[in-house]
Design an enzyme around this catalytic site. Structure first.
Site, PDB file in Angstrom:
ATOM      1  N   GLY A  18      74.866  12.243 -29.258  1.00 20.56           N
ATOM      2  CA  GLY A  18      75.238  11.964 -30.634  1.00 20.56           C
ATOM      3  C   GLY A  18      75.650  10.511 -30.835  1.00 20.56           C
ATOM      4  N   GLY A  19      75.158   9.891 -31.896  1.00 25.16           N
ATOM      5  CA  GLY A  19      75.416   8.473 -32.156  1.00 25.16           C
ATOM      6  C   GLY A  19      74.182   7.629 -31.904  1.00 25.16           C
ATOM      7  N   SER A 108      82.023  20.297 -40.765  1.00 26.05           N
ATOM      8  CA  SER A 108      82.456  21.126 -39.643  1.00 26.05           C
ATOM      9  C   SER A 108      81.933  20.633 -38.302  1.00 26.05           C
ATOM     10  CB  SER A 108      81.989  22.574 -39.857  1.00 26.05           C
ATOM     11  OG  SER A 108      80.578  22.628 -39.890  1.00 26.05           O
ATOM     12  N   ASP A 157      70.266  16.547 -36.816  1.00 25.69           N
ATOM     13  CA  ASP A 157      70.589  17.864 -37.371  1.00 25.69           C
ATOM     14  C   ASP A 157      69.407  18.492 -38.091  1.00 25.69           C
ATOM     15  OD1 ASP A 157      73.026  17.040 -36.459  1.00 25.69           O
ATOM     16  OD2 ASP A 157      73.975  16.885 -38.429  1.00 25.69           O
TER      17      ASP A 157
END
Length: 337
Positions: A18-19, A108, A157
């Protein structure tokens, strides 16, 4: 058109990388992520109506529009309205009612907003017979969320929700994305499920400043850039460990990810997350990380089978909650009634 169309897209658990899917990074260096979809969903229903109605059940919001135009919305339901506008702008449109429901709150860390857009895209394209495959749906969803709705973030995502299952996704510098489904040995997948605990910290990420703060520093701050390089390398190693069932090494890589993630932006760790992180490691977790951009939401905790019950029992004494889940292999589903 008289039939009713339904769609559901799974939410995702971010495992590693992630990132690196943020545009300033992948555009210059290329990015990789590893994620898996779980049995929580974003649902969409489209049906004929007298006027255009956009309704979010989970947010308790509804908008009615007598004569829809081609201006993009900035309202609280902009994801619904703008997805519809973007996909149908060149069509002769009759009024419809679009109703959505998402099983996790925005912010979330489970990719709920992106799963919602993927579900909407699949339902709308089915309703209007617009031919789109998984890559098309994912790419359109990225465009809608990041460009049309101007929401900051990466693009893992949307691909997770469209394709489903365990995926190692590459984001090339030329803008192309390559989804590599991982064919896990069933024993490794079962052990992964047994070793993983999903924990809701109890405070969803309330704004986008965590993501924006990271994005701004990605190409101008050497510390942030180098930390992201290490996150990328750890993701490649994580993928190899997952395929071979090296779960001890996965715990080590989660620790590496956590340290590097904090270097990219200290705000990814709210006081609640820092407390939950330390508490989990003291009570049976062998590794822990945030799922998503940080600042709140869910954490992915890694443990051993023998310690799983101890960890869950300890977490139940905290303010957050343990979220039961199963991994799912399928991406977005769409059907007519």
């Amino acid at each position: 058109m008289t039939s009713i169309v339904f769609a559901k897209a799974p939410l995702r658990m971010a495992l590693s990388g992630g990132g690196t899917d943020l545009e300033p990074y992948w555009r210059k260096y290329g990015g990789v992520v590893l994620n898996v979809t779980i049995d929580q969903y974003a649902y969409c229903k489209i049906e004929p109506a007298e006027k255009w109605i956009f309704k979010s059940v989970d947010l308790g919001l509804e908008e009615e529009i007598d004569n829809i135009d081609f201006n993009y919305s900035t309202s609280s339901l902009k994801l619904l309205i703008n997805t519809y506008q973007y996909l149908t702008k060149n069509l002769n449109r009759e009024p419809v009612k679009i109703t959505t429901y998402v099983e996790a709150p925005p912010g979330s860390g489970l990719g709920s907003s992106s799963a919602l857009v993927v579900s909407l895209t699949a339902a709308i394209t089915e309703y209007y017979n617009i031919p789109m495959g998984e890559y098309d749906i994912a790419e359109a969803s990225v465009e809608i969320e990041r460009k049309i709705c101007d929401l900051p973030g990466g693009k893992q995502d949307q691909f997770a929700a469209a394709f489903g299952g365990f995926n190692f996704i590459e984001f090339l510098q030329d803008g192309r994305s390559i989804v590599n489904p991982l064919r896990l040995n069933y024993k490794h997948q079962n052990m992964m499920e047994l070793n993983t605990v999903l924990y809701y910290v109890g405070k969803p990420r309330s704004d986008s400043r965590v993501i924006e703060g990271t994005q701004k520093k990605l190409l101008v701050d050497d510390v942030v850039t180098n930390a992201t390089h290490k996150i990328k390398q750890a993701c490649i190693e994580y993928k190899n460990c997952l395929l071979t069932g090296d779960f001890e090494k996965i715990s080590e890589l989660m620790q590496t990810y956590w340290k590097m993630k904090l270097k990219t932006n200290p705000n990814v760790a709210s006081p609640e997350i820092l407390d939950a992180y330390d508490y989990a490691l003291q009570n049976g977790a062998t590794g822990a990380k945030i799922s998503g951009a940080g600042g709140g939401g869910h954490m992915v905790l890694f443990t051993k089978f023998e310690e799983r019950h101890k960890l869950i029992s300890a977490l139940k004494k905290k303010q957050g909650r343990v979220v039961p889940f199963k991994f799912v292999k399928h991406g977005v589903d769409v059907w007519r009634q």
